[in-house]
Write a protein that holds these residues in place. Sequence first.
Motif, PDB file in Angstrom:
ATOM      1  N   THR A 145       0.829  -1.203   0.000  1.00  6.69           N
ATOM      2  CA  THR A 145       0.000   0.000   0.000  1.00  6.69           C
ATOM      3  C   THR A 145       0.865   1.256   0.000  1.00  6.69           C
ATOM      4  O   THR A 145       0.578   2.226  -0.706  1.00  6.69           O
ATOM      5  CB  THR A 145      -0.939  -0.003   1.211  1.00  6.69           C
ATOM      6  N   ASP A 158      -9.880   6.217   1.139  1.00  2.00           N
ATOM      7  CA  ASP A 158     -10.797   5.101   1.374  1.00  2.00           C
ATOM      8  C   ASP A 158     -10.610   3.990   0.343  1.00  2.00           C
ATOM      9  O   ASP A 158     -11.515   3.177   0.124  1.00  2.00           O
ATOM     10  CB  ASP A 158     -12.247   5.584   1.377  1.00  2.00           C
ATOM     11  N   ALA A 159      -9.432   3.931  -0.279  1.00  3.82           N
ATOM     12  CA  ALA A 159      -9.135   2.859  -1.233  1.00  3.82           C
ATOM     13  C   ALA A 159      -9.205   1.503  -0.530  1.00  3.82           C
ATOM     14  O   ALA A 159      -8.890   1.386   0.662  1.00  3.82           O
ATOM     15  CB  ALA A 159      -7.757   3.062  -1.844  1.00  3.82           C
ATOM     16  N   PRO A 160      -9.629   0.452  -1.240  1.00  7.16           N
ATOM     17  CA  PRO A 160      -9.751  -0.880  -0.610  1.00  7.16           C
ATOM     18  C   PRO A 160      -8.471  -1.344   0.076  1.00  7.16           C
ATOM     19  O   PRO A 160      -8.534  -1.979   1.135  1.00  7.16           O
ATOM     20  CB  PRO A 160     -10.123  -1.785  -1.792  1.00  7.16           C
ATOM     21  N   ALA A 161      -7.311  -1.042  -0.501  1.00  8.52           N
ATOM     22  CA  ALA A 161      -6.059  -1.518   0.093  1.00  8.52           C
ATOM     23  C   ALA A 161      -5.816  -0.880   1.456  1.00  8.52           C
ATOM     24  O   ALA A 161      -5.371  -1.546   2.401  1.00  8.52           O
ATOM     25  CB  ALA A 161      -4.886  -1.213  -0.841  1.00  8.52           C
ATOM     26  N   ARG A 163      -8.174   0.398   3.446  1.00  7.94           N
ATOM     27  CA  ARG A 163      -9.194  -0.123   4.366  1.00  7.94           C
ATOM     28  C   ARG A 163      -8.809  -1.508   4.863  1.00  7.94           C
ATOM     29  O   ARG A 163      -8.963  -1.820   6.051  1.00  7.94           O
ATOM     30  CB  ARG A 163     -10.562  -0.163   3.672  1.00  7.94           C
ATOM     31  N   ALA A 164      -8.293  -2.347   3.967  1.00  7.56           N
ATOM     32  CA  ALA A 164      -7.919  -3.706   4.366  1.00  7.56           C
ATOM     33  C   ALA A 164      -6.767  -3.698   5.365  1.00  7.56           C
ATOM     34  O   ALA A 164      -6.752  -4.493   6.314  1.00  7.56           O
ATOM     35  CB  ALA A 164      -7.541  -4.521   3.135  1.00  7.56           C
ATOM     36  N   ASN A 168     -10.692  -2.787   8.124  1.00  4.38           N
ATOM     37  CA  ASN A 168     -12.003  -2.188   7.860  1.00  4.38           C
ATOM     38  C   ASN A 168     -12.627  -1.573   9.115  1.00  4.38           C
ATOM     39  O   ASN A 168     -13.848  -1.497   9.243  1.00  4.38           O
ATOM     40  CB  ASN A 168     -12.957  -3.224   7.250  1.00  4.38           C
ATOM     41  N   HIS A 174     -13.395   9.819   1.859  1.00  8.08           N
ATOM     42  CA  HIS A 174     -13.095   9.833   0.420  1.00  8.08           C
ATOM     43  C   HIS A 174     -12.373  11.140   0.125  1.00  8.08           C
ATOM     44  O   HIS A 174     -12.963  12.120  -0.350  1.00  8.08           O
ATOM     45  CB  HIS A 174     -14.372   9.702  -0.396  1.00  8.08           C
TER      46      HIS A 174
END
Length: 622
Positions: A145, A158-161, A163-164, A168, A174
């Motif tokens: 990331t 707030d990109a998925p990477a 958040r992961a 979460n 955003h």
Amino acid sequence: MTRGAGPILVLFALIPLVTSLASGGAGASVVMAPAVMHAQIGGSGSSFAANALDQWAADTNRQGLQVVYTSSGSAQGRLDFARRTTDFAVTDTPYQGTDPVTGQEDDSEGRPYRYIPLVAGGVAFPYHLEVGGRLIRNLRLSGATLSGIFTGRIRYWDAPAIRADNNNRLALPHLAVRPVVHIEGSGVTYQFTSYLAHEYPEEWNEFSGAPTATAYFPVSDDQIAEPGSNAVINYVESNEGDGAIGVDEYTYALLANAPVAKIQNAAGYYAAPSAGDVTVALTQTQFNTDETSPDYLVADYSRVYEFTDPRTYPLSGYTYAVIPAGQHDTKTSTAAQLQTVADFMFYGLCQGQAEAAPIGYAPLPLALVQQGLAQLQVLHDADPTVDLGDDDIGHCANPTFAGDPPHDAFDQYPQPAACDAVGHGPCGTPADRTALTVADPHAIGYRHRTRIAVRLLDASASTALGGQVVVVRVRPARATAYHPLSTLRTDRAGRASLTIRAATNTRYQFDYRGDDEHAAHTAVVSVHVKQAVTIRTSARRLRHGHRLTVRGVIKPLHRRGVVWVQRKTRHGWRTLATARYSHRYRFRFTPRWRGRATLRVWSAATAANIGTSSAKVRVTVS
């Protein structure tokens, strides 16, 4: 230095050293004999190390040394040393031969030199991220990331990477990510890009156009470039800095009280650039030992990036002091100047390291200090009147090692919290109020039943967490992994229990996997099983001169041990025979006494057992 054979790499292991070293007292200062003369010296270079060098100059000034240090940047420090305008340089980046950006020569211009490890620290990533007017202070990022952010592939918080990485659990806005980098040639940039080039070569090559590290970050349109460490942290902390994340030395973030991202290490934990995590990581530093190479004594951090100690901060490194090594140096030419360089470097390697952690640095581990002290010999070689008599490891008051001979003392650095593990946490979220406690029975008899009590609470409110599932796994002695044993469910009081009957030393792991409001937690207890000994004899009564057999069983067997058969006398227990056992034991001997005697078989404790175990029997010899 001239180019020669390829480098030989030496690994600093996380083990105590066994070499014989000179002894001396802890808490030593710069040792200066009354007859030793000193002169003012000057150095320049790294802004990364500036806070430490300024502190050490002030300390040693009170002891009679006069040292002036100018924070001009690593590249300028190397140039000043090469042009013989300074007595030493401090640089995050070694001489490169040719500057890859300017094309200018980057060497010592013929001035002999040696590198000394001097100031250790972490490449930090201070950030400014607000949600509802509240500053987020517990952000975590994996290496992948981090690479995505600084190579332009991840553009929003707030990109998925992202958040992961944070399980979460963080409310991330955003908001555009705004990387802040150094515009000048910077050692911290060189260390960061070395990490990217080694760990994510394809992404770095595509972004930068070159597969190698650089001191000049290739700034893209969506990035912000600032001149120097202070400017980077000031922008991140400013009102317009919301959404910014910088690459900077940890000392500047710490002194500004700016939050820094924890970075995932190879052990699966997110670590901060704290003193302990940097010091432990740097035990894996390799360095070039080919004296004919221009890269002699240059560090290689590839094993640091991949070290699996959970206390590792993967972007750890150190700056070098560059000291003169020639017998006819035209700048540092007098014995007084050389002596001052030697005493100042000894202070920095030793007592000065005790001041590293409070100002955002990390004390150097033993092997790096030993390497640095060894290089001071070149100052004595240049002028034999330079006194290095007490500049040895035995008089070195560095807080990372202790003992005689010295060994690394890393027990002082704590293991990470469970909430720092991948899949848990992040630490500091409301979910981390969870408390899982397990009563530790410690030691029980062989195959005796015992109960292990479990309780699960919301620690912040001291309320029970009822109806929750706790998974139990077990790992017996000599097993290499846990395997499932049972599933418990807490009652209304948050309580549950597990009844066990262990036959060998066993570890039990209790896992609470968490929910939307409570973090996952793990607790481990080790149950030690006391040995049980049985004893039988071939006869309880026998004639004098006849042989007697004593045999039995010892359980559990943790390792091959020693067992004694003894007779009780008025002076205590007298050993009749000794043997190794493997579950079963057997002795045959001819009694030398007459009358009734008490015999016992006695098994001493091993590292795996608690206490001693024995069994007794009475035998009459007539």
